[in-house]
Design an enzyme around this catalytic site. Structure first.
Site, PDB file in Angstrom:
ATOM      1  N   LYS A  22     -23.328 -22.508  -1.082  1.00 27.22           N
ATOM      2  CA  LYS A  22     -24.152 -21.633  -0.233  1.00 27.22           C
ATOM      3  C   LYS A  22     -24.759 -22.406   0.921  1.00 27.22           C
ATOM      4  O   LYS A  22     -24.742 -21.968   2.070  1.00 27.22           O
ATOM      5  CB  LYS A  22     -25.268 -21.014  -1.095  1.00 27.22           C
ATOM      6  CG  LYS A  22     -26.425 -20.448  -0.297  1.00 27.22           C
ATOM      7  CD  LYS A  22     -27.548 -19.964  -1.186  1.00 27.22           C
ATOM      8  CE  LYS A  22     -28.562 -20.995  -1.603  1.00 27.22           C
ATOM      9  NZ  LYS A  22     -29.686 -21.254  -0.714  1.00 27.22           N
ATOM     10  N   ASN A  23     -25.311 -23.602   0.602  1.00 29.12           N
ATOM     11  CA  ASN A  23     -26.069 -24.318   1.629  1.00 29.12           C
ATOM     12  C   ASN A  23     -25.171 -25.014   2.661  1.00 29.12           C
ATOM     13  O   ASN A  23     -25.664 -25.523   3.663  1.00 29.12           O
ATOM     14  CB  ASN A  23     -27.039 -25.316   0.990  1.00 29.12           C
ATOM     15  CG  ASN A  23     -28.205 -24.586   0.328  1.00 29.12           C
ATOM     16  OD1 ASN A  23     -28.382 -23.389   0.534  1.00 29.12           O
ATOM     17  ND2 ASN A  23     -28.989 -25.306  -0.463  1.00 29.12           N
ATOM     18  N   CYS A 117     -42.846 -20.216   1.307  1.00 24.42           N
ATOM     19  CA  CYS A 117     -42.206 -19.438   0.249  1.00 24.42           C
ATOM     20  C   CYS A 117     -42.647 -20.007  -1.089  1.00 24.42           C
ATOM     21  O   CYS A 117     -43.523 -20.874  -1.142  1.00 24.42           O
ATOM     22  CB  CYS A 117     -40.692 -19.477   0.401  1.00 24.42           C
ATOM     23  SG  CYS A 117     -40.017 -21.111   0.181  1.00 24.42           S
ATOM     24  N   ARG A 122     -43.251 -24.604   4.415  1.00 23.02           N
ATOM     25  CA  ARG A 122     -41.959 -25.079   4.942  1.00 23.02           C
ATOM     26  C   ARG A 122     -41.980 -25.075   6.468  1.00 23.02           C
ATOM     27  O   ARG A 122     -41.463 -24.171   7.116  1.00 23.02           O
ATOM     28  CB  ARG A 122     -40.824 -24.229   4.373  1.00 23.02           C
ATOM     29  CG  ARG A 122     -40.787 -24.348   2.843  1.00 23.02           C
ATOM     30  CD  ARG A 122     -39.651 -23.614   2.230  1.00 23.02           C
ATOM     31  NE  ARG A 122     -38.373 -24.210   2.529  1.00 23.02           N
ATOM     32  CZ  ARG A 122     -37.219 -23.696   2.107  1.00 23.02           C
ATOM     33  NH1 ARG A 122     -37.210 -22.597   1.394  1.00 23.02           N
ATOM     34  NH2 ARG A 122     -36.077 -24.288   2.413  1.00 23.02           N
ATOM     35  N   ASP A 308     -33.197 -29.385  -5.582  1.00 24.12           N
ATOM     36  CA  ASP A 308     -32.636 -28.099  -6.008  1.00 24.12           C
ATOM     37  C   ASP A 308     -32.142 -28.121  -7.454  1.00 24.12           C
ATOM     38  O   ASP A 308     -31.675 -27.099  -7.967  1.00 24.12           O
ATOM     39  CB  ASP A 308     -31.486 -27.681  -5.073  1.00 24.12           C
ATOM     40  CG  ASP A 308     -31.991 -27.280  -3.692  1.00 24.12           C
ATOM     41  OD1 ASP A 308     -33.210 -27.110  -3.533  1.00 24.12           O
ATOM     42  OD2 ASP A 308     -31.161 -27.142  -2.776  1.00 24.12           O
ATOM     43  N   ARG A 400     -29.366 -14.791  -5.097  1.00 24.68           N
ATOM     44  CA  ARG A 400     -29.320 -15.402  -3.755  1.00 24.68           C
ATOM     45  C   ARG A 400     -28.394 -16.614  -3.734  1.00 24.68           C
ATOM     46  O   ARG A 400     -27.876 -16.973  -2.690  1.00 24.68           O
ATOM     47  CB  ARG A 400     -30.723 -15.853  -3.336  1.00 24.68           C
ATOM     48  CG  ARG A 400     -31.694 -14.712  -3.176  1.00 24.68           C
ATOM     49  CD  ARG A 400     -33.001 -15.199  -2.644  1.00 24.68           C
ATOM     50  NE  ARG A 400     -32.792 -15.873  -1.365  1.00 24.68           N
ATOM     51  CZ  ARG A 400     -33.739 -16.390  -0.626  1.00 24.68           C
ATOM     52  NH1 ARG A 400     -34.977 -16.314  -1.025  1.00 24.68           N
ATOM     53  NH2 ARG A 400     -33.465 -16.984   0.512  1.00 24.68           N
TER      54      ARG A 400
HETATM   55  C1  EPZ Z   1     -32.577 -27.170   2.640  1.00 22.63           C
HETATM   56  O1  EPZ Z   1     -33.759 -26.530   3.081  1.00 22.63           O
HETATM   57  C2  EPZ Z   1     -31.963 -26.286   1.581  1.00 22.63           C
HETATM   58  N1  EPZ Z   1     -31.675 -24.964   2.161  1.00 22.63           N
HETATM   59  C3  EPZ Z   1     -32.920 -26.153   0.408  1.00 22.63           C
HETATM   60  O2  EPZ Z   1     -32.233 -25.412  -0.591  1.00 22.63           O
HETATM   61  C4  EPZ Z   1     -33.241 -27.552  -0.142  1.00 22.63           C
HETATM   62  O3  EPZ Z   1     -34.208 -27.440  -1.160  1.00 22.63           O
HETATM   63  C5  EPZ Z   1     -33.781 -28.436   0.982  1.00 22.63           C
HETATM   64  O4  EPZ Z   1     -32.845 -28.454   2.104  1.00 22.63           O
HETATM   65  C6  EPZ Z   1     -33.999 -29.865   0.546  1.00 22.63           C
HETATM   66  O5  EPZ Z   1     -32.805 -30.389   0.036  1.00 22.63           O
HETATM   67  C7  EPZ Z   1     -30.524 -24.756   2.791  1.00 22.63           C
HETATM   68  O6  EPZ Z   1     -29.720 -25.656   2.975  1.00 22.63           O
HETATM   69  C8  EPZ Z   1     -30.224 -23.393   3.244  1.00 22.63           C
HETATM   70  P1  EPZ Z   1     -35.788 -29.534   4.649  1.00 22.63           P
HETATM   71  P2  EPZ Z   1     -34.493 -27.051   4.405  1.00 22.63           P
HETATM   72  O7  EPZ Z   1     -36.035 -29.143   6.075  1.00 22.63           O
HETATM   73  O8  EPZ Z   1     -33.507 -27.594   5.347  1.00 22.63           O
HETATM   74  C9  EPZ Z   1     -40.263 -31.011   5.311  1.00 22.63           C
HETATM   75  C10 EPZ Z   1     -32.092 -23.852  -2.388  1.00 22.63           C
HETATM   76  O9  EPZ Z   1     -32.652 -23.624  -3.482  1.00 22.63           O
HETATM   77  N2  EPZ Z   1     -40.064 -30.569   6.694  1.00 22.63           N
HETATM   78  O10 EPZ Z   1     -34.771 -30.581   4.409  1.00 22.63           O
HETATM   79  O11 EPZ Z   1     -35.360 -25.941   4.878  1.00 22.63           O
HETATM   80  C11 EPZ Z   1     -40.247 -29.858   4.314  1.00 22.63           C
HETATM   81  O12 EPZ Z   1     -41.501 -29.222   4.225  1.00 22.63           O
HETATM   82  C12 EPZ Z   1     -32.903 -24.399  -1.286  1.00 22.63           C
HETATM   83  O13 EPZ Z   1     -30.898 -23.623  -2.161  1.00 22.63           O
HETATM   84  C13 EPZ Z   1     -41.016 -30.872   7.656  1.00 22.63           C
HETATM   85  O14 EPZ Z   1     -42.039 -31.515   7.390  1.00 22.63           O
HETATM   86  O15 EPZ Z   1     -35.381 -28.216   3.838  1.00 22.63           O
HETATM   87  C14 EPZ Z   1     -39.813 -30.546   3.061  1.00 22.63           C
HETATM   88  O16 EPZ Z   1     -40.915 -31.184   2.474  1.00 22.63           O
HETATM   89  C15 EPZ Z   1     -34.241 -23.919  -1.091  1.00 22.63           C
HETATM   90  N3  EPZ Z   1     -40.806 -30.439   8.941  1.00 22.63           N
HETATM   91  C16 EPZ Z   1     -38.842 -31.601   3.548  1.00 22.63           C
HETATM   92  O17 EPZ Z   1     -39.151 -31.792   4.934  1.00 22.63           O
HETATM   93  C17 EPZ Z   1     -39.678 -29.749   9.301  1.00 22.63           C
HETATM   94  O18 EPZ Z   1     -39.544 -29.395  10.484  1.00 22.63           O
HETATM   95  C18 EPZ Z   1     -37.361 -31.230   3.424  1.00 22.63           C
HETATM   96  O19 EPZ Z   1     -37.144 -29.927   3.977  1.00 22.63           O
HETATM   97  C19 EPZ Z   1     -38.730 -29.462   8.320  1.00 22.63           C
HETATM   98  C20 EPZ Z   1     -38.935 -29.873   7.022  1.00 22.63           C
END
Ligand code: EPZ
Length: 421
Positions: A22-23, A117, A122, A308, A400
């Site tokens: 999915k991701n 969420c 996020r 995850d 999802r």
């Molecule tokens: C991706 O989300 C995945 N979603 C998530 O999968 C996964 O948990 C996550 O990466 C971490 O591996 C998809 O790929 C669709 P991040 P993403 O930006 O990209 C912080 C699932 O269950 N951050 O890598 O949104 C953030 O708060 C899910 O399939 C900032 O500070 O995650 C977090 O602590 C849900 N500023 C960390 O970085 C930003 O601008 C990693 O988040 C962006 C993120």
């Protein structure tokens, strides 16, 4: 609303075909906004999130059709709209990854700011900072991110944040840089296999991206990208979930079409627990020793142990022989499953971003509530091994991200039914 009713105790045995990730599929679908001519994407799973992305791309003028063999054909037919509305984005946070492509191709994007969420706050500050470095002007208006760029120009971009890099932020900046003028270097890029898959798709379309899968990406902008065929990588989180199902039920599951090389941290941790993982061509056979050893685990960005799979691993550690410590370093508040596991007889104590899991002899079936996608998978896993009946409510969360979850589990011997209220 549907719920899953599980009678625990059965030993799971047999083969499982792993779906496409999915991701990986979601940002790849968003990248089709960049293409001239149609793309065909194979092994896109049939999931609620994929349908949400299909609807969003439809709003943005992309026709998306699924052929008889399951492949998605995506073709941009109208470039007039650049607005990803709140009603779409609030359903699925990954909608934010249309921001980079819209900006690069249509020179303007209006994307509703994603909220928090169930797994915590996020932010998208790193996405915005990266796009600004390429020359975008970005404002916030009525809850929407409003971005414009007469021209995007290659730049040096640093994407490290307080919790490591950002997966979808890397996707957004990489997609925008693919059509920028000149060279972009992204430092502290996400190394996840899903990002490498996106880079492979973009390169097949004509992009010039090197370093995918490492923290430094170098992108030489090109003038045009052309639609191509691409096959999405297998879902490593689904693989890990079935590995844990085998371990929990003393079973023996053969995982087909799995990329074990994408999950060495998981394999290493499961082996430490006592799970037997034998790699074979295109997958692995996973079985479990009777005794589960406790372990300490910390989630980290790839190649570390994935957040995850944290909830699902916790279900397994609930039955280990001693104390385990689970520390969440990506989403420190991602522990909504703890309260539900407690209702099933688990012994878990939370201390800040760490939980101490003390193994118990057995879990006991109970009605439980899913709070997010991976938490619901953890509850299903716990239900498979619990004594008695477990009812997992709010099962739309699991839909999802897990394709045909109950039929896959039933095919290897689980007693699990979907029931409508
Ligand atoms: C991706 O989300 C995945 N979603 C998530 O999968 C996964 O948990 C996550 O990466 C971490 O591996 C998809 O790929 C669709 P991040 P993403 O930006 O990209 C912080 C699932 O269950 N951050 O890598 O949104 C953030 O708060 C899910 O399939 C900032 O500070 O995650 C977090 O602590 C849900 N500023 C960390 O970085 C930003 O601008 C990693 O988040 C962006 C993120």
């Amino acid at each position: 609303m549907d719920k899953l009713v599980i009678n625990g105790g059965g030993r799971l045995k047999g083969p499982v075909e792993i779906s496409g990730a999915k991701n990986a599929a979601l940002p790849i679908m968003a990248a089709s906004l960049l293409a001239e001519g149609p793309s065909t994407i194979r092994r896109v799973p049939e999931l609620a999130d994929i349908r949400s992305m299909t609807d969003l791309l439809g709003d943005l003028g992309v026709s998306v059709t699924r052929s008889a063999d399951g492949a998605l054909r995506l073709n941009v037919e109208d470039e007039g709209c650049h607005h990803a509305q709140y009603d779409r984005v609030r359903k699925m946070r990954a909608s934010v990854c249309v921001l980079g492509p819209l900006l690069a191709k249509r020179r303007a994007a209006r994307v509703s700011m994603p909220g928090g969420c169930a797994i915590g706050s996020r932010p998208v500050d790193l996405h915005l900072r990266g796009l600004e470095a390429l020359g975008a002007e970005i404002d916030l208006d009525g809850g929407d991110i409003v971005a414009h760029a007469k021209k995007l120009t290659g730049a040096e971009v640093f994407l490290g944040g307080p919790f490591g890099s950002t997966v979808l932020g890397t996707a957004n900046v990489m997609m925008a840089a693919a059509l920028a003028e000149g060279q972009t270097m992204i430092e502290s890029a996400a190394c996840e296999p899903e990002i490498a898959d996106l880079a492979n798709y973009l390169n097949a379309m004509g992009a010039r991206i090197s370093g995918a899968g490492t923290p430094r990406l170098v992108i030489d902008g090109v003038e045009e990208l052309t639609g191509v065929e691409h096959e999405v990588i297998p879902d490593r989180i689904e693989v890990g979930t079935f590995m844990i199902a085998a371990a929990l039920t003393n079973g023996e599951i053969t995982l087909r079409h799995a990329r074990i090389d994408h999950m060495m941290a998981v394999v290493d941790k499961l082996r430490e627990i006592g799970v037997v993982i034998e790699r074979e061509d295109g997958g692995a056979v996973v079985s479990s020793a009777r005794r589960l050893e406790p372990v300490d685990v910390t989630t980290q960005p790839y190649p570390g142990f994935p957040t995850d799979l944290q909830a699902q691993l916790m279900s397994l550690l609930c039955l280990a022989d001693g104390n385990s410590a689970v520390t969440e370093k990506v989403f420190p508040d991602r522990f909504m499953h703890v309260a539900e596991l407690l209702r099933m007889g688990a012994n878990i104590r939370k201390e800040g971003p760490t939980t101490i899991v003390t193994g118990v002899k057995r879990l006991i079936g109970a009605p439980v509530m899913a709070s997010d996608l991976r938490a619901s998978a953890a509850l299903v896993l716990a239900g498979l091994v619990a004594r008695g009946t477990t009812t997992v409510q709010r099962v739309y969360h699991i839909d999802r991200g897990y394709e045909h979850i109950e039929s896959k589990l039933r095919s290897i011997g689980a007693d699990i039914q979907r029931v409508s209220d």
